[in-house]
Design an enzyme around this catalytic site. Structure first.
Site, mmCIF file in Angstrom:
data_model
loop_
_atom_site.group_PDB
_atom_site.id
_atom_site.type_symbol
_atom_site.label_atom_id
_atom_site.label_comp_id
_atom_site.label_asym_id
_atom_site.label_seq_id
_atom_site.Cartn_x
_atom_site.Cartn_y
_atom_site.Cartn_z
ATOM 1 N N SER A 139 0.751 -1.182 -0.030
ATOM 2 C CA SER A 139 0.067 0.015 -0.078
ATOM 3 C C SER A 139 1.005 1.472 -0.238
ATOM 4 O O SER A 139 2.136 1.177 0.503
ATOM 5 C CB SER A 139 -0.945 0.073 1.208
ATOM 6 O OG SER A 139 -1.638 1.263 1.395
ATOM 7 N N TYR A 152 -1.989 -0.413 10.506
ATOM 8 C CA TYR A 152 -2.005 -0.656 9.463
ATOM 9 C C TYR A 152 -0.788 -0.350 8.418
ATOM 10 O O TYR A 152 -0.368 -1.154 8.018
ATOM 11 C CB TYR A 152 -3.272 -0.157 8.580
ATOM 12 C CG TYR A 152 -3.474 -0.235 7.338
ATOM 13 C CD1 TYR A 152 -3.926 -1.647 6.801
ATOM 14 C CD2 TYR A 152 -3.144 0.497 6.228
ATOM 15 C CE1 TYR A 152 -4.082 -2.017 5.564
ATOM 16 C CE2 TYR A 152 -3.321 0.143 4.877
ATOM 17 C CZ TYR A 152 -3.649 -0.959 4.418
ATOM 18 O OH TYR A 152 -3.810 -1.478 2.993
#
Length: 245
Positions: A139, A152
């Site tokens: 990501s 995250y």
């Protein structure tokens, strides 16, 4: 007419929706035999019905190392080997550190980071044998941490670090490691956020831009794994044009 991945075998984790589903379909369209793994087996059956090639649906929980090993073994048993592992399974359970339910942290670490590590470990002997490829779906949060996404981001920074170390270990043996870092993609990840306020904020951010589609990422994966053997596409950073962070 032959396709670019005829005779190749691919295992895609987190294949029941979003990027994983789109990638499985795109690789199938290129001629690959595709094993799809996820916890939602009903969705995998639907995916198999849409794919142009042969698809094996596997009940897979990446947080369970034995489940991962069983999925790799079933793929090899069915198709005779493994050429590409696409590590896509992931969850995003964002929220501020002070108010966090630490069970959410554990779930993200076990799914996003340990799950991908388990899959690499199980698949690597087969990938070395066939000079294959590992695709790690990370990501933009793996390079830029932001408020309310600390845990995250930590898992995605971990994926990036593990991928680079793996690349250095196996590239001389012909295994290519591809790190894919998507920005905002229209998937179900936002729906995983338990806190209604932060879920609404994430949806508002996504609505403020022309988000990527899962197929955009799938096309990038196809590009990377269909390059000539002497070409290693090691990193693909893909943001929506409208995304600033």
């Amino acid at each position: 007419m032959s396709s670019t991945l005829d005779g190749k075998v691919v295992l895609v984790t987190g294949a029941s929706s979003g990027i994983g589903e789109a990638t499985a379909l795109a690789l199938s369209a290129e001629g690959a035999a595709v094993a799809t793994g996820a916890r939602r087996a009903d969705r995998l059956a639907a995916l198999a019905g849409k794919a142009p090639g042969e698809v094996l649906a596997l009940d897979l929980d990446v947080t369970d190392e034995q489940s991962v090993r069983a999925a790799v073994a079933a793929t090899v048993d069915r198709f005779g080997g493994l050429d590409v592992l696409v590590n896509n399974a992931g969850v995003m359970l964002n929220g501020p550190v002070a108010a966090a339910d630490t069970a959410d942290w554990r779930r993200m670490v076990e799914t996003n980071l340990l799950g991908s590590m388990y899959a690499v470990h199980a698949a690597l002997p087969h990938l070395l044998e066939r000079r294959g490829a590992v695709v790690q779906v990370s990501s933009t949060s793996g390079r830029t941490a932001t408020a309310t996404a600390g845990a995250y981001a930590a898992t995605k920074f971990g994926v990036n670090a593990f991928s680079e170390a793996l690349r250095q270990e196996v590239t001389a043996q012909g295994v290519r490691v591809v790190l894919v870092e998507p920005g905002f993609v229209a998937t179900e990840l936002v729906d995983h956020i338990a806190d209604p306020g932060h879920r609404a904020l994430a949806r508002e951010m996504a609505a403020s831009m022309r988000t990527l589609r899962p197929e955009d990422i799938a096309n990038a994966v196809v590009y990377a794994v269909t390059q000539p053997e002497h070409v290693a596409v090691n990193e693909l950073l893909i943001r929506p044009t409208d995304q600033t962070l």
